[in-house]
Design a protein around this motif. Structure first.
Motif, mmCIF file in Angstrom:
data_model
loop_
_atom_site.group_PDB
_atom_site.id
_atom_site.type_symbol
_atom_site.label_atom_id
_atom_site.label_comp_id
_atom_site.label_asym_id
_atom_site.label_seq_id
_atom_site.Cartn_x
_atom_site.Cartn_y
_atom_site.Cartn_z
ATOM 1 N N GLU A 9 0.836 -1.199 0.000
ATOM 2 C CA GLU A 9 0.000 0.000 0.000
ATOM 3 C C GLU A 9 0.875 1.256 0.000
ATOM 4 O OE1 GLU A 9 -3.352 2.161 2.807
ATOM 5 O OE2 GLU A 9 -3.059 0.001 2.988
ATOM 6 N N ARG A 10 1.877 1.283 0.847
ATOM 7 C CA ARG A 10 2.802 2.426 0.878
ATOM 8 C C ARG A 10 3.494 2.608 -0.466
ATOM 9 N NH1 ARG A 10 3.894 0.719 6.184
ATOM 10 N NH2 ARG A 10 5.659 -0.498 5.475
ATOM 11 N N ALA A 11 3.909 1.508 -1.074
ATOM 12 C CA ALA A 11 4.574 1.568 -2.381
ATOM 13 C C ALA A 11 3.626 2.102 -3.446
ATOM 14 C CB ALA A 11 5.096 0.189 -2.768
ATOM 15 N N PHE A 12 2.365 1.663 -3.398
ATOM 16 C CA PHE A 12 1.381 2.143 -4.368
ATOM 17 C C PHE A 12 1.248 3.663 -4.286
ATOM 18 C CE2 PHE A 12 -2.949 3.696 -5.012
ATOM 19 C CZ PHE A 12 -3.127 3.383 -6.356
ATOM 20 N N TYR A 13 1.043 4.185 -3.090
ATOM 21 C CA TYR A 13 0.872 5.626 -2.928
ATOM 22 C C TYR A 13 2.148 6.387 -3.286
ATOM 23 C CZ TYR A 13 -3.731 4.828 -0.969
ATOM 24 O OH TYR A 13 -5.035 4.463 -0.798
ATOM 25 N N ALA A 14 3.296 5.844 -2.940
ATOM 26 C CA ALA A 14 4.558 6.493 -3.286
ATOM 27 C C ALA A 14 4.741 6.529 -4.811
ATOM 28 C CB ALA A 14 5.726 5.762 -2.630
ATOM 29 N N ASP A 15 4.419 5.430 -5.484
ATOM 30 C CA ASP A 15 4.577 5.350 -6.942
ATOM 31 C C ASP A 15 3.611 6.267 -7.680
ATOM 32 O OD1 ASP A 15 6.566 3.479 -6.616
ATOM 33 O OD2 ASP A 15 5.334 1.761 -7.202
ATOM 34 N N THR A 16 2.401 6.420 -7.152
ATOM 35 C CA THR A 16 1.385 7.208 -7.855
ATOM 36 C C THR A 16 1.388 8.674 -7.457
ATOM 37 O OG1 THR A 16 -0.311 6.694 -6.198
ATOM 38 C CG2 THR A 16 -0.164 5.216 -8.117
ATOM 39 N N GLY A 17 2.012 9.021 -6.329
ATOM 40 C CA GLY A 17 2.009 10.397 -5.861
ATOM 41 C C GLY A 17 0.703 10.797 -5.198
ATOM 42 N N ILE A 18 -0.134 9.816 -4.898
ATOM 43 C CA ILE A 18 -1.410 10.080 -4.229
ATOM 44 C C ILE A 18 -1.197 10.000 -2.723
ATOM 45 C CG2 ILE A 18 -3.759 9.210 -3.838
ATOM 46 C CD1 ILE A 18 -3.673 8.143 -6.732
ATOM 47 N N ASN A 19 -1.778 10.929 -1.994
ATOM 48 C CA ASN A 19 -1.725 10.888 -0.541
ATOM 49 C C ASN A 19 -2.695 9.807 -0.069
ATOM 50 O OD1 ASN A 19 -2.335 11.370 2.237
ATOM 51 N ND2 ASN A 19 -1.531 13.429 2.035
ATOM 52 N N GLY A 20 -2.188 8.815 0.615
ATOM 53 C CA GLY A 20 -3.011 7.699 1.093
ATOM 54 C C GLY A 20 -4.120 8.119 2.042
ATOM 55 N N PHE A 21 -4.020 9.305 2.591
ATOM 56 C CA PHE A 21 -5.054 9.834 3.479
ATOM 57 C C PHE A 21 -6.389 9.945 2.739
ATOM 58 C CE2 PHE A 21 -6.324 13.576 6.377
ATOM 59 C CZ PHE A 21 -6.719 12.734 7.399
ATOM 60 N N ALA A 22 -6.351 10.027 1.405
ATOM 61 C CA ALA A 22 -7.575 10.117 0.602
ATOM 62 C C ALA A 22 -8.490 8.922 0.840
ATOM 63 C CB ALA A 22 -7.233 10.211 -0.883
ATOM 64 N N GLY A 23 -7.904 7.794 1.131
ATOM 65 C CA GLY A 23 -8.682 6.570 1.309
ATOM 66 C C GLY A 23 -9.351 6.419 2.653
ATOM 67 N N TRP A 24 -9.009 7.272 3.608
ATOM 68 C CA TRP A 24 -9.645 7.098 4.922
ATOM 69 C C TRP A 24 -9.999 8.379 5.657
ATOM 70 C CZ3 TRP A 24 -6.930 8.722 9.267
ATOM 71 C CH2 TRP A 24 -5.559 8.902 9.121
ATOM 72 N N PHE A 25 -9.670 9.550 5.119
ATOM 73 C CA PHE A 25 -9.970 10.784 5.855
ATOM 74 C C PHE A 25 -11.459 10.940 6.129
ATOM 75 C CE2 PHE A 25 -11.246 12.400 1.826
ATOM 76 C CZ PHE A 25 -12.127 13.428 2.099
ATOM 77 N N GLY A 26 -12.320 10.392 5.271
ATOM 78 C CA GLY A 26 -13.766 10.512 5.456
ATOM 79 C C GLY A 26 -14.301 9.738 6.644
ATOM 80 N N LYS A 27 -13.482 8.863 7.186
ATOM 81 C CA LYS A 27 -13.916 8.056 8.341
ATOM 82 C C LYS A 27 -13.735 8.794 9.658
ATOM 83 C CE LYS A 27 -14.479 4.482 5.611
ATOM 84 N NZ LYS A 27 -15.767 3.911 5.326
#
Length: 93
Positions: free
Chosen positions: A4-22
C-alpha cells in the motif's frame, strides 16, 4: 502494508484520501466520493469525470441504507490538521 505504501509512493497520491472521510468531522460509515478538485488535492491527476458527476443520483444506493455512500467536500483546514504528514499541500504532480 508495504504494498500500500509503495502504491501511494509510486502514484504520488496521498493515502489519506482513502480514509480521511472516516474521521471527524465526516464520520462516513461506508463509501464516499469527492469532486475532481478535491481528488486533485490528494494528488489524483488526469481524471476524466462526467460533467454531471457531482449530481449523480444516489437514491438507488441509499434506499436501503442511508449510510451507503456520501459526497464529501474536503475541509482543507480540518484535513491538514488531521494528518501530520500532510503538511497542508497536495503532492507535486
Amino acid at each position: 502494508m508495504a504494498q500500500e505504501r509503495a502504491f501511494y509512493a509510486d502514484t504520488g497520491i496521498n493515502g489519506f484520501a482513502g480514509w480521511f472521510g472516516k474521521v471527524a468531522p465526516y464520520h462516513v460509515d461506508n463509501l464516499y466520493f469527492m469532486s475532481k478538485e478535491d481528488m486533485a488535492y490528494f494528488g489524483m491527476r488526469n481524471l476524466h469525470v462526467r460533467p454531471d458527476y457531482l449530481a449523480t443520483d444516489l437514491s438507488k444506493y441509499l434506499k436501503h441504507d442511508r449510510r451507503t455512500i456520501r459526497l464529501l467536500s474536503v475541509d482543507r483546514a480540518v484535513t491538514n490538521s488531521s494528518d501530520p504528514r500532510w503538511q497542508g499541500k497536495a503532492p507535486a504532480p
